[in-house]
Scaffold this active site. Structure first.
Site, PDB file in Angstrom:
ATOM      1  N   HIS A 240       0.825  -1.207   0.000  1.00  0.00           N
ATOM      2  CA  HIS A 240       0.000   0.000   0.000  1.00  0.00           C
ATOM      3  C   HIS A 240       0.862   1.261   0.000  1.00  0.00           C
ATOM      4  O   HIS A 240       0.979   1.942  -1.019  1.00  0.00           O
ATOM      5  CB  HIS A 240      -0.937  -0.017   1.212  1.00  0.00           C
ATOM      6  CG  HIS A 240      -1.912   1.119   1.233  1.00  0.00           C
ATOM      7  ND1 HIS A 240      -2.592   1.494   2.364  1.00  0.00           N
ATOM      8  CD2 HIS A 240      -2.324   1.965   0.259  1.00  0.00           C
ATOM      9  CE1 HIS A 240      -3.372   2.522   2.088  1.00  0.00           C
ATOM     10  NE2 HIS A 240      -3.227   2.837   0.822  1.00  0.00           N
TER      11      HIS A 240
ATOM     12  N   HIS B 217       1.465   5.095  -2.811  1.00  0.00           N
ATOM     13  CA  HIS B 217       1.617   6.476  -2.345  1.00  0.00           C
ATOM     14  C   HIS B 217       3.033   7.011  -2.538  1.00  0.00           C
ATOM     15  O   HIS B 217       3.253   8.044  -3.176  1.00  0.00           O
ATOM     16  CB  HIS B 217       1.258   6.565  -0.859  1.00  0.00           C
ATOM     17  CG  HIS B 217      -0.185   6.399  -0.559  1.00  0.00           C
ATOM     18  ND1 HIS B 217      -1.031   7.460  -0.309  1.00  0.00           N
ATOM     19  CD2 HIS B 217      -0.952   5.284  -0.447  1.00  0.00           C
ATOM     20  CE1 HIS B 217      -2.254   7.021  -0.068  1.00  0.00           C
ATOM     21  NE2 HIS B 217      -2.234   5.687  -0.146  1.00  0.00           N
TER      22      HIS B 217
ATOM     23  N   HIS C 249      -3.824   0.392  -6.387  1.00  0.00           N
ATOM     24  CA  HIS C 249      -4.188   1.063  -5.141  1.00  0.00           C
ATOM     25  C   HIS C 249      -5.584   0.666  -4.681  1.00  0.00           C
ATOM     26  O   HIS C 249      -5.812   0.419  -3.493  1.00  0.00           O
ATOM     27  CB  HIS C 249      -4.106   2.578  -5.282  1.00  0.00           C
ATOM     28  CG  HIS C 249      -4.457   3.309  -4.017  1.00  0.00           C
ATOM     29  ND1 HIS C 249      -5.696   3.867  -3.813  1.00  0.00           N
ATOM     30  CD2 HIS C 249      -3.750   3.522  -2.878  1.00  0.00           C
ATOM     31  CE1 HIS C 249      -5.734   4.415  -2.606  1.00  0.00           C
ATOM     32  NE2 HIS C 249      -4.565   4.223  -2.017  1.00  0.00           N
TER      33      HIS C 249
ATOM     34  N   ASN D 249      -6.417  -0.999  -1.033  1.00  0.00           N
ATOM     35  CA  ASN D 249      -6.912   0.025  -0.102  1.00  0.00           C
ATOM     36  C   ASN D 249      -8.369  -0.150   0.301  1.00  0.00           C
ATOM     37  O   ASN D 249      -8.697  -0.131   1.486  1.00  0.00           O
ATOM     38  CB  ASN D 249      -6.737   1.423  -0.704  1.00  0.00           C
ATOM     39  CG  ASN D 249      -7.157   2.518   0.264  1.00  0.00           C
ATOM     40  OD1 ASN D 249      -6.441   2.834   1.212  1.00  0.00           O
ATOM     41  ND2 ASN D 249      -8.334   3.083   0.062  1.00  0.00           N
TER      42      ASN D 249
ATOM     43  N   ILE E 248      -7.125   8.685  -1.355  1.00  0.00           N
ATOM     44  CA  ILE E 248      -7.196   8.512   0.100  1.00  0.00           C
ATOM     45  C   ILE E 248      -6.070   7.585   0.481  1.00  0.00           C
ATOM     46  O   ILE E 248      -5.619   6.769  -0.315  1.00  0.00           O
ATOM     47  CB  ILE E 248      -8.557   7.930   0.559  1.00  0.00           C
ATOM     48  CG1 ILE E 248      -8.605   7.753   2.065  1.00  0.00           C
ATOM     49  CG2 ILE E 248      -8.808   6.604  -0.121  1.00  0.00           C
ATOM     50  CD1 ILE E 248      -8.432   9.007   2.845  1.00  0.00           C
TER      51      ILE E 248
END
Length: 883
Positions: free
Chosen positions: A559, A564, A751, A755, A883
């Site tokens: 993740h 990110h 993602h 997520n 997010i």
């Protein structure tokens, strides 16, 4: 005063007065505007003005002289153009409550903004810029959440095409400019999509320039826009000096040296890591290597959340909630080590909840409205969690070996399982430090567990053995983690067998501890044994440890790191090197929205020293060092695309005759099955888009901005990996398609897969314990403490939710795509394919032969369904890491 149309609330153009004026090259001629009186004109120049300080009015005679000059220069004012400007109402912008009335009055008095139209081409006779034309925009009313302005221009016949608009914001605060539409051209309207903040003139920041929606490669840039194109990029790069302030638009790189509490700097030879956005905050007096921390972590202004996202949802909600929730929980759960006394107490988190202090003392309900219930019997709130859908289908789902194995293919971390290609299983760590490299899982043990179905050699040849391998990645942190209070850690390996039905069955778990305190390496192998109660619980203990390792690896690597963290350099480099009018910039723009602010907020409250990750996930305070080590050892851009990732893990082989160019090793692999549908649809769309702008390989290799972007991604954004030989070059259309498809897949499909199922699979924390504690005398005592569990459950609930304004893959079309007929057609095909994928996934979940996603009590795999409602839904693939 200009009149307003009373019935619609919009400006009545019949009462408007034209206010064009000449700017020449943009220097030396000040702004000109009309007063409401039709017989008097005035020119606005620097000075003093009671309505708008810093400005005075010139006499009508002076204005007439300038207008005479305009007529001489432009005897054929052949085109009358009207500009309609849309500004979004914002909480903190110029229509904030505290200034609403004064600014509305100022708008009506004609002091809103100046629009300057810039010709696309230079004067063919002189080779110099053509004169620009400016006009003061008039307030035209409010329509819902949007404020409308209008301006009128008279353009000469030789003005040519409008290439850009320069905005001077005369309000006392910044404004969020949505778009500008120029009407009156024979060829149709000219659209200028802004979606950006424009600083107030009094801020001293540069005026903003916005280009039309027509995209250009650098070599095709109209002559009148070339300097503007270059100048805009210079502004965005900044000087690399000074502290960045809120409202700045500067993109630059720095290492992760702002996590606090003297944590090791991430980035550099010792701790390789991707780079983050530079903030320029002062260094810490206690530790000069560290940057000081602050309440506000800078991100460039246009990277910040929309106000819907800020107000209703997002990491800011999480940040605020945690700052209220954790202290509140500490007042209830006085002992931070306190575990759950029995499983009924765990279930009570969903059935009864935790009583919180009187609601007058907390503001949790405003941050977590879906989790906080008001008690009807008392003046207090209750923290009560929603039952995760996995648990709702089968309250004992987490207990079974079948579900333990299934989640490696269809859970929240389906991208780490790998094929066993050789035997014995060997590690790579230094045996002098960590003990023998060879696994304790033997051939005899495997063949015993296979129960005569086949031999070990045949199982390997037939690609029947798979493994979760958290041995080498965790073993270096075992000793340090075990020194922490009430915490334990092992390295682990888990072996699975692929059954004829296409499902996996766990065969063995190996837990390893390196040499510590003068004791040699310790390792033990556990097998699913139900012959005695002791063996049953030992196996469950072993599974709990593996699940905590998987949970930590999921959060830190699958993740945070792979999506990110590794994406931020792509964004920074794109903003610094690709002009806003570059087609690749416009292709990637929707896939980069909000990621930088989320990452900054993560540095504030999630991955920082003492933050949620360090407090709740193994290996606790060493989490970020572990992610750095794994980045250095195994991250490769060329393996981040889904097909290459599957091949790299042995879960697929190249097969040109297969539907997606690969043949899966496990046919019923929901993450891969659905992911390849998404991957192929992205690649088809990107191929169509790239071929629209790049006719051949030479146009790709000669694109200076494109090459500078990719060079900067490698040499600055991922500086610690810059010398690796695997970096792809971008020399052909196919190279560019592969790079862009990989990036888009990572931020969208990958993602989404790791997520949005976090609460579904981790909301009932025994299924995904985030750490293991000691003493290991009872299963519940080994699982996270009450405060760790409730904190993580809150985090996962927020992180798993979609915002009300979420934009999904193939959803809203970008204006620049819409305005090009060929690109629009390609996008509509892409959009239609996402709708088809929805139906295909539904059909797969209804297929009873697919045991890994269908059956009694089995949670269907929907994480890669493209669309979703808002909230925690366990489906939906947004354009970006939102997010």
């Amino acid at each position: 005063m200009q009149s307003l149309h009373q019935s619609t609330g919009l400006f009545n153009p019949s009462t408007a007065t034209e206010k064009p004026f000449l700017n020449g090259t943009g220097a030396g001629i000040a702004s000109l505007a009309t007063r409401p009186s039709p017989t008097k004109f005035s020119k606005v120049v620097k000075g003093t003005n009671p309505v708008n300080p810093g400005r005075v009015r010139q006499s009508g005679a002076a204005v007439k002289a300038i207008l005479g000059g305009l007529a001489a220069l432009n005897p054929l004012a052949a085109v009358k153009v009207k500009a309609v400007v849309t500004v979004k109402q914002t909480v903190g912008g110029f229509l904030a409550d505290t200034v609403l009335v004064p600014n509305t009055v100022a708008d009506l008095l004609g002091t809103s903004m100046i629009l300057e139209l810039i010709p696309a081409e230079l004067d063919p006779k002189t080779g110099k810029p053509k004169p620009t034309v400016s006009s003061l925009a008039s307030f035209a009313g409010i329509n819902g959440t949007e404020i409308k302005y209008q301006a009128s221009f008279g353009l000469s016949a030789d003005f040519g095409t409008v290439g850009a608009v320069r905005i001077d914001n005369l309000h006392i605060r910044e404004m969020f400019l949505k778009d500008i539409v120029l009407e009156g051209f024979a060829t149709g309207s000219v659209n200028i999509e802004c979606e950006s903040w424009v600083p107030a003139k009094i801020s001293g920041k540069p005026k903003r320039v916005f280009f039309t929606t027509k995209s250009y490669l650098p070599s095709d840039t109209p002559t009148g826009l070339k300097k503007l194109r270059t100048d805009e990029l210079v502004v965005l790069r900044g000087s690399g000096q000074g502290e960045r302030k809120k409202g700045d638009r500067i993109y630059d790189y720095d290492v992760y040296n702002d996590l606090g509490n003297a944590r090791p700097v991430l980035g550099g030879k010792e701790n390789p890591y991707p780079r983050r956005c530079r903030t320029g905050r002062p260094r810490s007096s206690k530790n000069p290597e560290d940057e000081t921390r602050a309440l506000y972590f800078y991100v460039p202004r246009d990277e910040e959340f929309s106000e819907i996202k800020t107000a209703q949802f997002g990491v800011k909600t999480l940040y605020s909630a945690l700052h209220a929730l954790v202290p509140t929980l500490e007042t209830i759960l006085i002992d931070p080590k306190l575990g759950f006394p029995h499983f009924t107490a765990v279930n009570n988190l969903f059935d009864q909840g935790l009583n919180l202090p009187p609601y007058s003392q907390t503001n949790l309900v405003s941050f977590l409205p879906t989790l906080i219930r008001n008690s009807a019997e008392a003046s207090n709130d209750v923290l009560q969690f929603e039952v995760p859908p996995t648990m709702d289908r089968n309250s004992f789902f987490w207990f079974t070996d079948e579900e333990f194995a299934r989640q490696t293919l269809a859970g929240v971390n389906p991208c780490t399982i790998q094929l066993i290609k050789e035997w014995p299983i060997m590690g790579t760590l230094d045996p002098a430090v960590y003990g023998p490299q060879e696994s304790g899982i033997t051939k005899e043990l495997i063949e015993k567990e296979i129960r005569g179905y086949t031999t070990l050699e045949d199982a390997i040849q037939q690609k029947k053995l798979f493994m979760l391998d958290y041995h080498d990645v965790l073993l270096p942190f075992v000793g340090k983690t075990r020194e922490l209070d009430n915490t334990t850690l092992y390295g682990s390996r888990t072996v699975f067998y692929l059954c004829p039905a296409g499902t996996l069955r766990p065969l063995a778990i190996e837990l390893t501890r390196p040499p510590l305190d003068g004791k040699p390496q310790w390792k033990k192998v556990y097998v699913p044994n139900y012959s005695s109660a002791t063996d049953v619980w030992l196996w469950r203990f072993a599974k709990a440890h593996v699940l905590s390792h998987d949970s930590a690896y999921h959060q830190l690597i699958s993740h945070w790191l792979r999506t990110h963290c590794c994406t931020e350099p792509y964004i920074i480099a794109a903003k610094r090197q690709l002009s806003a009018m570059h087609p690749v910039h416009r292709l990637l723009l929707p896939h980069f929205r909000y990621t930088m602010e989320i990452n900054a907020l993560a540095r504030q409250a999630l991955i920082n020293a003492g933050g949620v990750i360090e407090s709740t996930f193994a290996p606790l305070k060493y989490c970020m060092q572990a992610s750095s080590a794994i980045y250095g050892q195994s991250w490769r851009f060329d393996k981040e695309g889904l097909p290459h990732d599957l091949i790299n893990r042995g879960l697929a082989v190249e097969d040109p005759s297969a539907p997606h160019g690969v043949k899966l090793t496990i046919e019923d692999y929901p993450y891969a099955n659905d992911g390849l549908l998404i991957w192929d649809s992205i690649k088809t769309w990107v191929t169509d888009y790239v071929n629209q702008y790049y006719p051949d390989s030479q146009s790709v290799s000669s694109d200076a901005e494109l090459q500078a972007w990719w060079s900067e991604v490698r040499n600055q954004g991922h500086e610690d990996k810059k010398d690796e030989p695997w970096w792809p070059t971008i020399s052909t259309q196919q190279d560019l398609v592969e790079v862009c498809t990989t990036i888009i897949w990572v931020v969208s499909g990958h993602h989404a897969a790791v997520n949005f199922g976090q609460y579904a699979f981790g909301g009932y924390f025994p299924n995904q314990p985030t750490t293991a504690r000691k003493p290991e005398q009872a299963l519940l005592a080994t699982l996270p403490s009450q405060i760790q569990a409730t904190t993580v459950m809150t985090v996962l609930d927020v992180l798993s939710a979609h915002a009300p304004d979420e934009e999904y893959l193939g959803g809203p079309i970008e204006p620049a795509w819409r305005d090009d007929p060929n690109v629009k057609a390609a996008f509509e095909k892409f959009n239609g394919r996402q709708k088809e994928i929805e139906g295909e996934i539904d059909a797969r979940n209804a297929d009873s032969s697919r045991k890994n996603r269908s059956g009694a009590g089995v949670y269907p795999y929907e994480l890669l369904k493209p669309f979703s409602e808002s909230g925690v839904t366990g489906k939906g693939v947004p354009y970006s890491i939102s997010i």
